[in-house]
Design a protein around this motif. Structure first.
Motif, PDB file in Angstrom:
ATOM      1  N   GLN A  17       0.843  -1.208   0.000  1.00  0.00           N
ATOM      2  CA  GLN A  17       0.000   0.000   0.000  1.00  0.00           C
ATOM      3  C   GLN A  17       0.873   1.250   0.000  1.00  0.00           C
ATOM      4  OE1 GLN A  17      -3.076   0.221  -0.486  1.00  0.00           O
ATOM      5  NE2 GLN A  17      -4.077  -1.604   0.220  1.00  0.00           N
ATOM      6  N   ARG A  18       1.925   1.215   0.804  1.00  0.00           N
ATOM      7  CA  ARG A  18       2.810   2.396   0.852  1.00  0.00           C
ATOM      8  C   ARG A  18       3.488   2.596  -0.501  1.00  0.00           C
ATOM      9  NH1 ARG A  18       6.793   0.846   4.764  1.00  0.00           N
ATOM     10  NH2 ARG A  18       5.680  -1.047   5.266  1.00  0.00           N
ATOM     11  N   HIS A  21       1.080   4.013  -2.943  1.00  0.00           N
ATOM     12  CA  HIS A  21       0.797   5.436  -2.668  1.00  0.00           C
ATOM     13  C   HIS A  21       1.891   6.333  -3.231  1.00  0.00           C
ATOM     14  CE1 HIS A  21       0.915   9.157  -0.246  1.00  0.00           C
ATOM     15  NE2 HIS A  21      -0.392   9.108  -0.353  1.00  0.00           N
ATOM     16  N   THR A  24       2.144   6.348  -7.002  1.00  0.00           N
ATOM     17  CA  THR A  24       1.054   7.168  -7.540  1.00  0.00           C
ATOM     18  C   THR A  24       1.410   8.641  -7.440  1.00  0.00           C
ATOM     19  OG1 THR A  24      -0.553   5.503  -6.885  1.00  0.00           O
ATOM     20  CG2 THR A  24      -1.422   7.710  -7.302  1.00  0.00           C
ATOM     21  N   THR A  66      -3.832   1.675  -9.340  1.00  0.00           N
ATOM     22  CA  THR A  66      -4.934   1.965  -8.409  1.00  0.00           C
ATOM     23  C   THR A  66      -5.919   0.802  -8.273  1.00  0.00           C
ATOM     24  OG1 THR A  66      -4.735   4.316  -8.901  1.00  0.00           O
ATOM     25  CG2 THR A  66      -6.776   3.604  -7.871  1.00  0.00           C
ATOM     26  N   ARG A  69      -4.741  -1.781  -5.947  1.00  0.00           N
ATOM     27  CA  ARG A  69      -4.557  -1.114  -4.648  1.00  0.00           C
ATOM     28  C   ARG A  69      -5.895  -1.032  -3.895  1.00  0.00           C
ATOM     29  NH1 ARG A  69      -2.897   5.256  -3.909  1.00  0.00           N
ATOM     30  NH2 ARG A  69      -3.107   5.313  -1.638  1.00  0.00           N
ATOM     31  N   HIS A  97     -10.210  10.724   1.216  1.00  0.00           N
ATOM     32  CA  HIS A  97      -9.554   9.557   0.613  1.00  0.00           C
ATOM     33  C   HIS A  97     -10.463   8.891  -0.419  1.00  0.00           C
ATOM     34  CE1 HIS A  97      -6.890   9.382   4.419  1.00  0.00           C
ATOM     35  NE2 HIS A  97      -6.508  10.310   3.568  1.00  0.00           N
ATOM     36  N   MET A 181       2.316   6.045   6.676  1.00  0.00           N
ATOM     37  CA  MET A 181       2.443   5.988   5.211  1.00  0.00           C
ATOM     38  C   MET A 181       3.925   6.046   4.784  1.00  0.00           C
ATOM     39  SD  MET A 181       0.729   5.455   2.594  1.00  0.00           S
ATOM     40  CE  MET A 181      -1.025   5.749   2.459  1.00  0.00           C
TER      41      MET A 181
END
Ligand code: HEM
Ligand code: HEM
Length: 182
Positions: A17-18, A21, A24, A66, A69, A97, A181
């Motif tokens: 996930q990090r 992020h 992205t 995405t 994710r 979010h 994060m």
């Protein structure tokens, strides 16, 4: 004798996930930079065509990162914030979010749609190849492009707010919002 409490490990977003992020974030900078810079280049030039085509593929990369994710995020949930925020803050950050996730899917899809109805397809930079269009409706393509451009402009502000909120939490140093994060 009482044993001291064992410190709990910092709970962060999962590694994937990090990574998603921050990839992205980098891709978004390049996606915006490519389309904002094309206006400075001579109409019809190879350089202008290349940066616009790079814009397409950077945006498609955002979409491809995405989708899995979001699936993982729905499975894994988010790590707890400590100390826990109040209901209003939870609602505001949840709405923010959600808006960002919707943007990360809808914006590339609109971009793709403009090209698929343009009659000219999605050109691949540095080649003569293109993913072909399904129809050639210039008016429709321009209309979708208009919406795509406006959403892009609005999200400068939304993304700016998101970044400002994250930095505010980090610099104030009273909770672990940012550390989760990193
Ligand atoms: C997250 C992804 C994306 C963002 C943030 C984004 C953002 C933008 C913005 C802000 C503009 C307006 C620029 C201006 O008015 O000067 C624009 C234009 C455009 N975008 Fe995107 N875009 C994304 C993805 C895509 C994708 C995937 C495609 C196509 C495959 C695409 C195709 C286009 C086209 C055709 C234009 C008009 C270019 C022109 O004026 O010649 N975009 N985009
Ligand atoms: C300097 C740039 C950025 C910083 C410092 C930053 C920081 C953060 C932080 C700390 C979180 C966790 C918030 C929480 O769980 O309460 C987060 C989540 C998020 N960020 Fe960013 N961000 C940045 C750029 C971006 C960009 C450019 C986007 C996309 C346009 C984005 C999209 C998201 C999304 C969708 C979440 C929700 C993650 C989830 O719930 O799984 N961020 N960001």
């Amino acid at each position: 004798m009482t044993t001291p409490p064992t410190p709990q490990p910092l709970q962060r977003y999962s590694r994937s996930q990090r990574r998603a992020h921050w990839w992205t974030f980098g891709l978004m900078v390049l996606t915006y930079a490519s389309i904002e810079s094309h206006g400075f280049l001579e109409r019809g030039s190879f350089a202008r065509l290349t940066v616009v085509q790079l814009h397409y593929w950077l945006g498609i990369a955002v979409l491809l990162i995405t989708l899995p994710r979001i699936a993982r995020r729905l499975r894994e949930g988010a790590p707890p914030i400590e100390p826990a925020p109040g209901a209003a803050a939870r609602l505001a950050s949840g709405a923010m979010h959600l808006a960002l996730f919707i943007f990360l899917v809808v914006q590339p899809l609109l971009g793709i749609a403009t090209r698929l109805v343009s009659g000219r397809g999605i050109g691949v930079p540095f080649t003569d190849w293109a993913i072909p269009s399904i129809t050639a409706d210039r008016a429709l393509s321009k209309a979708i492009e208009g919406v795509h451009g406006q959403i892009g402009t609005v999200f400068y502000a939304v993304i700016g707010l998101h970044i400002a909120a994250a930095l505010w939490h980090w610099l104030r140093g009273r909770d672990n919002v940012m550390q989760r994060m990193l």
